[in-house]
Design a protein around this motif. Structure first.
Motif, PDB file in Angstrom:
ATOM      1  N   HIS A  34       0.843  -1.202   0.000  1.00  0.00           N
ATOM      2  CA  HIS A  34       0.000   0.000   0.000  1.00  0.00           C
ATOM      3  C   HIS A  34       0.873   1.245   0.000  1.00  0.00           C
ATOM      4  O   HIS A  34       0.644   2.185  -0.775  1.00  0.00           O
ATOM      5  N   ARG A  44      -5.347   6.489  -5.255  1.00  0.00           N
ATOM      6  CA  ARG A  44      -6.438   6.359  -6.220  1.00  0.00           C
ATOM      7  C   ARG A  44      -7.738   6.368  -5.417  1.00  0.00           C
ATOM      8  O   ARG A  44      -8.075   5.392  -4.752  1.00  0.00           O
ATOM      9  N   THR A  46     -11.807   6.931  -5.057  1.00  0.00           N
ATOM     10  CA  THR A  46     -13.075   6.855  -5.777  1.00  0.00           C
ATOM     11  C   THR A  46     -14.220   7.235  -4.844  1.00  0.00           C
ATOM     12  O   THR A  46     -14.356   6.687  -3.746  1.00  0.00           O
ATOM     13  N   THR A  51     -13.287   8.978  -9.976  1.00  0.00           N
ATOM     14  CA  THR A  51     -11.999   8.483  -9.495  1.00  0.00           C
ATOM     15  C   THR A  51     -10.905   9.464  -9.883  1.00  0.00           C
ATOM     16  O   THR A  51     -10.886   9.969 -11.004  1.00  0.00           O
ATOM     17  N   LEU A  53      -6.494  10.522  -8.975  1.00  0.00           N
ATOM     18  CA  LEU A  53      -5.226  10.221  -8.322  1.00  0.00           C
ATOM     19  C   LEU A  53      -4.791  11.447  -7.530  1.00  0.00           C
ATOM     20  O   LEU A  53      -4.622  12.527  -8.092  1.00  0.00           O
ATOM     21  N   HIS A 142     -11.132  -0.595   1.243  1.00  0.00           N
ATOM     22  CA  HIS A 142      -9.725  -0.668   0.822  1.00  0.00           C
ATOM     23  C   HIS A 142      -9.395  -2.136   0.600  1.00  0.00           C
ATOM     24  O   HIS A 142      -9.213  -2.890   1.544  1.00  0.00           O
ATOM     25  N   ARG A 147      -5.527   2.014  -3.358  1.00  0.00           N
ATOM     26  CA  ARG A 147      -6.897   2.316  -3.772  1.00  0.00           C
ATOM     27  C   ARG A 147      -7.830   2.356  -2.568  1.00  0.00           C
ATOM     28  O   ARG A 147      -7.835   1.444  -1.733  1.00  0.00           O
ATOM     29  N   SER A 149     -12.063   3.607  -1.679  1.00  0.00           N
ATOM     30  CA  SER A 149     -13.310   4.144  -2.203  1.00  0.00           C
ATOM     31  C   SER A 149     -14.270   4.431  -1.057  1.00  0.00           C
ATOM     32  O   SER A 149     -14.240   3.770  -0.017  1.00  0.00           O
ATOM     33  N   GLU A 264     -16.293  -0.121  -9.091  1.00  0.00           N
ATOM     34  CA  GLU A 264     -16.044  -0.523  -7.714  1.00  0.00           C
ATOM     35  C   GLU A 264     -17.203  -1.393  -7.232  1.00  0.00           C
ATOM     36  O   GLU A 264     -18.366  -1.025  -7.391  1.00  0.00           O
TER      37      GLU A 264
END
Length: 336
Positions: A34, A44, A46, A51, A53, A142, A147, A149, A264
């Motif tokens: 990570h 990243r 979302t 989404t 960066l 996660h 990433r 969200s 997602e």
């Protein structure tokens, strides 16, 4: 204020990402793949807006950052990882406005426990003078390195905040104001632990979902009711206050609605995600295990919570797939 998010997973990554997007200085603290992904590409992130960066600075630990008196530490790891991190961060030197050493993080910096369970704050208070409790109601995920969200809209989550063990102050108000400007509802409350104990009762289903799948009726719902009954009985015997379900619903209202996120797929909660990622541990000892502890202290039987605590730990230790508990074993919980 600069926010150092210790544990940039689902909750920490969302809080850090939202604060960063709102213009606040943020440092994410992570480890392993990570951390490598955060350093290589950024976060990243979302949400229902899409989404993106985010080039949020990321470090592996306190040795990689110079602390100042303007910093706020936000602890967002599972409880089983808290002690080692509290030990590590509390002794770090903090520079004053003149650049000279002013003391240690434990002496000077506010530490916010943005975590499930009710043990983190007590652990923190042994190392940090200024401890703040945060009741986290934040649906986020996660599952892949780099990433995170969060599906909540219009707010990503509701974060009740207050001093530990009780009370409020100017620092809590300032942190809450930053969060409120960053897609969160952030009520400041002197009785934040009553919110955290209410959240604990809700989180008793985490282990059940992790081992048996979604609580969507049938045997799972019957077990869920038993788990809740034991939890309420244990809190009552211990004389611990918690916010009622009606007050929780009235406070949240329609502020947080889960929306589908393109690309997602939301799985389960934090314990389910631990099994899905194969972390090797799970937070059941500090959720169901808290009820078991209170039950043993105050003479209240809590057999279903004890069984789920044991099963969740077994699943994490042996790598069993989330949601794979056979129906017969699930039904047997009702006979305890």
């Amino acid at each position: 204020m600069r926010y150092l998010i210790i544990g940039a997973g689902a909750v920490g990554g969302t809080i850090g990402g939202r604060l960063y997007e709102s213009g606040h200085p943020v440092v994410l603290v992570a480890r392993g793949e990570h951390l490598a992904a955060l350093r290589g590409e950024g976060l990243r992130f979302t949400t229902p807006e899409g989404t993106r960066l985010l080039p949020v600075p990321a470090v592996g630990g306190p040795a990689e950052v110079t602390l100042t008196t303007e910093d706020v530490l936000v602890l967002a790891v599972k409880t089983q990882h808290s002690q080692a991190l509290l030990d590590e961060w509390s002794v770090r030197p903090v520079s004053g406005p003149d650049g000279r050493p002013a003391g240690t993080a434990g002496e000077l910096l506010p530490l916010v426990c943005a975590q499930n369970g009710v043990e983190n704050e007590r652990l923190a208070l042994r190392r940090f003078r200024r401890v703040y409790a945060m009741c986290v109601w934040l649906p986020s995920t996660h599952l892949a390195p780099g990433r995170v969200s969060a599906a909540g809209s219009p707010c990503s989550g509701m974060l009740h905040l207050g001093c530990f063990p009780s009370g409020t102050d100017d620092t809590a108000a300032a942190i809450a104001a930053d969060l409120a400007a960053s897609h969160f509802d952030a009520p400041v409350t002197a009785e934040v632990m009553a919110w955290k104990y209410a959240k604990l009762l809700g989180n008793l289903g985490n282990a059940l979902e992790a081992v048996a799948g979604p609580i969507d009726g049938g045997t799972r719902t019957a077990v869920w009711r038993r788990v809740q009954e034991e939890g309420r009985a244990a809190l009552a015997a211990a004389g611990i206050a918690s916010v009622g379900a009606e007050q929780q619903r009235a406070t949240r209202g329609d502020r947080i609605t889960l929306l589908p996120l393109p690309g997602e797929e939301r799985g389960g909660g934090s314990s389910w995600q631990s099994l899905a990622r194969g972390t090797g541990d799970i937070e059941a000892d500090h959720l169901n295990g808290e009820i078991v502890l209170l039950g043993r202290l105050h003479g209240v039987p809590t057999p279903v919570n004890a069984a789920l605590q044991r099963l969740a730990n077994e699943f994490a230790r042996t790598g069993r797939a989330p949601g794979s508990l056979p129906e017969a074993e699930l039904t047997a919980l009702l006979d305890l």
